[in-house]
Design a protein around this motif. Structure first.
Motif, short mmCIF file in Angstrom:
data_model
loop_
_atom_site.label_atom_id
_atom_site.label_comp_id
_atom_site.label_asym_id
_atom_site.label_seq_id
_atom_site.Cartn_x
_atom_site.Cartn_y
_atom_site.Cartn_z
N TYR A 1 -0.03 2.25 -15.53
CA TYR A 1 -1.37 2.83 -15.98
C TYR A 1 -1.36 4.20 -14.96
O TYR A 1 -1.14 3.88 -13.60
CB TYR A 1 -2.55 2.00 -15.84
N TYR A 2 -2.14 5.13 -15.12
CA TYR A 2 -2.43 6.15 -14.27
C TYR A 2 -3.65 6.94 -14.85
O TYR A 2 -4.18 6.78 -15.78
CB TYR A 2 -1.04 7.14 -14.16
N TYR A 3 -3.97 7.75 -13.90
CA TYR A 3 -5.26 8.74 -14.08
C TYR A 3 -5.01 10.07 -14.29
O TYR A 3 -4.27 10.54 -13.51
CB TYR A 3 -6.27 8.46 -12.88
N ILE A 4 -5.80 10.76 -15.07
CA ILE A 4 -5.75 12.25 -15.05
C ILE A 4 -6.78 12.79 -14.80
O ILE A 4 -7.96 12.51 -15.16
CB ILE A 4 -5.56 12.55 -16.60
N VAL A 5 -6.79 13.72 -13.71
CA VAL A 5 -8.07 14.28 -12.99
C VAL A 5 -8.11 15.69 -13.39
O VAL A 5 -8.61 16.60 -12.61
CB VAL A 5 -7.72 14.05 -11.47
N THR B 1 -9.12 12.45 -21.83
CA THR B 1 -8.49 11.09 -21.28
C THR B 1 -8.50 11.13 -19.95
O THR B 1 -7.74 11.93 -19.29
CB THR B 1 -7.27 10.69 -22.13
N ALA B 2 -9.19 10.05 -19.19
CA ALA B 2 -9.30 9.89 -17.86
C ALA B 2 -8.31 8.95 -17.29
O ALA B 2 -7.49 9.14 -16.11
CB ALA B 2 -10.56 9.60 -17.36
N ARG B 3 -7.98 7.82 -18.15
CA ARG B 3 -7.16 6.89 -17.88
C ARG B 3 -6.06 6.39 -19.08
O ARG B 3 -6.55 6.74 -20.14
CB ARG B 3 -7.81 5.66 -17.31
N SER C 1 -2.79 3.96 -20.10
CA SER C 1 -1.99 2.73 -20.08
C SER C 1 -0.88 2.87 -20.75
O SER C 1 -0.88 2.93 -21.98
CB SER C 1 -2.76 1.35 -20.19
N CYS D 1 0.57 0.45 -9.72
CA CYS D 1 0.14 0.77 -11.03
C CYS D 1 1.27 0.37 -12.13
O CYS D 1 1.57 1.38 -12.99
CB CYS D 1 -0.26 2.17 -11.37
N ARG E 1 1.47 4.45 -25.81
CA ARG E 1 0.30 4.14 -25.10
C ARG E 1 -0.21 2.96 -25.61
O ARG E 1 -0.29 2.56 -26.94
CB ARG E 1 -0.60 5.32 -25.35
#
Length: 455
Positions: A283-287, A293-295, A297, A249, A231
């Motif tokens: 990079y990606y997003y966690i919803v 953690t939301a984003r 990299s 991304c 990360r």
């Protein structure tokens, strides 16, 4: 004495030794003793019996030396031989005589032997995945331990416990610990990691959190013929305006050598670093509700997108959480969080024996899983320990043929209830049961005693 030693060796090899005979047979222990040129006298607690008793001690819920000696007495009780004293001093002295190098060698051998059982089907794109992380363990508050592994500076003298920092590399395939480093509490994770890189093999892929994402370390890992997926460190900014975009991304970026030599590197090591390296940034997003953690990299040296797709790399890094579970198994399930030994040398031995016992349990889970077509990592380590402890007495008192049948039954019950796969599981980070309302110690115990006497 010779008869008692032979009786114990036979019983321990038939009970505790049987499940681990492929990874830690008596012959392997003797070979390690011979290679290290260890000399010992003929006594009841020779290195082999002491090691088996030590392993039994850390696997049991009652980890006292008295319980370990009691087991030895129980093994000899039905035989017509002299029963040893229930005093624990002889066993404790025997543990102190065990060389650290012997335990370290046996631990390394257990990891190596288990990894040799992997096949191409277990690998990720033909690559062996390793995961690295750091943690801490506490130990009794003795003068020797405080001198070697000081307590946190925020705690008052006499009110805290010595704490050691450990760095561990685990195998993502087998769950076994493959490398260990022990240092003082204020050691940064990356310093521990640099002592562990030598355990990597060409073509390995190393997973780690952002504490390990440094320029020099990525260079070191690639020079070893390995790759990294880390990360990205929070000090580096993320922007899509720079670099070569290779997908959504997903881009290739150039990192330049730091202008100043980082801490932990010598001038010669810093001068040997290349002026720039190319890495891949994803990079990606966690919803998922409840996730901190939301984003995310990622930085990786797996540059070939056609071979290692974006989703595959993201999915691989998602398995980095397994290292947290492995450390929890060591510290909580097996009880390594709070050590019992009172000298630094014995503390290091105790840690190595814990990791050796952990690897031996992992080997038992591996054998059970591969025998009955169940993923070994889906098996319960706590359940495996329970079944092993309960089956030990049955294994030592039967004939060879019946022992093999009982052992097969042991493997079958280990895979009976695999742990369910629950991705994206969320739970509140809160405790329902309230702790006892005792205040924390703010003064050494002897000062508190004086207050009670004068009150």
């Amino acid at each position: 004495m010779t008869l008692r030693v032979q009786i114990l060796k036979d019983k321990l090899s038939q009970s505790l030794g049987l499940p681990f005979q492929e990874l830690l047979p008596e012959s392997a222990i003797k070979q390690a003793i011979s290679e290290l040129k260890i000399k010992y006298k003929k006594r009841l607690f020779d290195p082999i019996i002491t090691l088996w008793a030590f392993l039994s001690q850390v696997l049991d819920t009652d980890k006292s030396c008295h319980n370990a000696v009691s087991k030895i007495i129980a093994h000899l009780a039905e035989e017509e031989v002299e029963i040893p004293s229930s005093d624990t001093s002889g066993y404790c002295q025997a543990r102190a005589r065990l060389p650290e190098k012997l335990l370290e060698k046996l631990f390394n051998s257990s990891a190596k032997n288990l990894e040799e059982q992997m096949t191409e089907d277990h690998l990720w794109y033909g690559r062996n995945i390793k995961v690295i992380d750091g943690s801490t363990v506490s130990m009794p508050d003795t003068v020797e331990n405080q001198k070697e592994y000081p307590q946190p500076s925020s705690q008052k003298p006499g009110c805290g416990f010595p704490i050691a920092k450990i760095g561990v590399i685990f195998s993502l395939v087998t769950g076994a610990a493959v490398a260990l480093c022990i240092d003082v509490l204020n050691t940064h994770d990356i310093k521990l990691a640099r002592k562990l890189y030598s355990f990597l093999k060409p073509n390995d892929v190393l997973l780690g959190d952002r504490a390990f994402c440094a320029y020099a370390d990525i260079v070191t890992i690639t020079k070893l013929g390995c790759d990294a997926v880390f990360r990205k460190h929070q000090s580096r900014t993320t922007t899509m305006r720079k670099g070569k975009i290779v997908g959504d991304c997903d881009k290739l970026v150039t990192w330049h050598k730091p202008k100043r030599c980082p801490k932990g590197l010598s001038k010669d090591e810093f001068d040997a670093l290349p002026q720039s390296i190319t890495v891949r940034e994803i990079y990606y997003y966690i919803v998922i509700p409840g996730f901190r953690t939301a984003r995310v990299s990622l930085i990786t040296t797996l540059l070939d997108k056609s071979t290692y797709s974006t989703l595959e790399v993201i999915g691989l890094y998602g398995k980095r959480w397994d290292v947290e579970l492995d450390l929890r198994h060591l510290k909580t399930t097996l009880g390594m969080d709070i050590l019992r030994c009172k000298t630094p040398s014995m503390v290091r031995k105790e840690i190595h024996v814990y990791l050796l016992a952990y690897n031996l349990l992992r080997s038992l889970m591996w054998q059970a899983g591969t025998t009955y077509n169940t993923p070994p990592l889906r098996l319960s380590l706590q359940g495996t320990r329970h079944h092993l402890i309960n089956f030990i007495d049955k294994l030592e008192a039967v004939t060879l043929q019946k022992r093999r049948r009982i052992y097969r039954t042991l493997l079958k019950v280990i895979v009976h209830k695999p742990v369910p796969d629950r991705p994206a599981r969320t739970e509140p980070r809160a405790r329902k049961r309230r702790p006892k309302a005792y205040p924390s110690m703010t003064k050494p115990r002897h000062e508190l005693r004086k207050q009670l006497q004068t009150a």
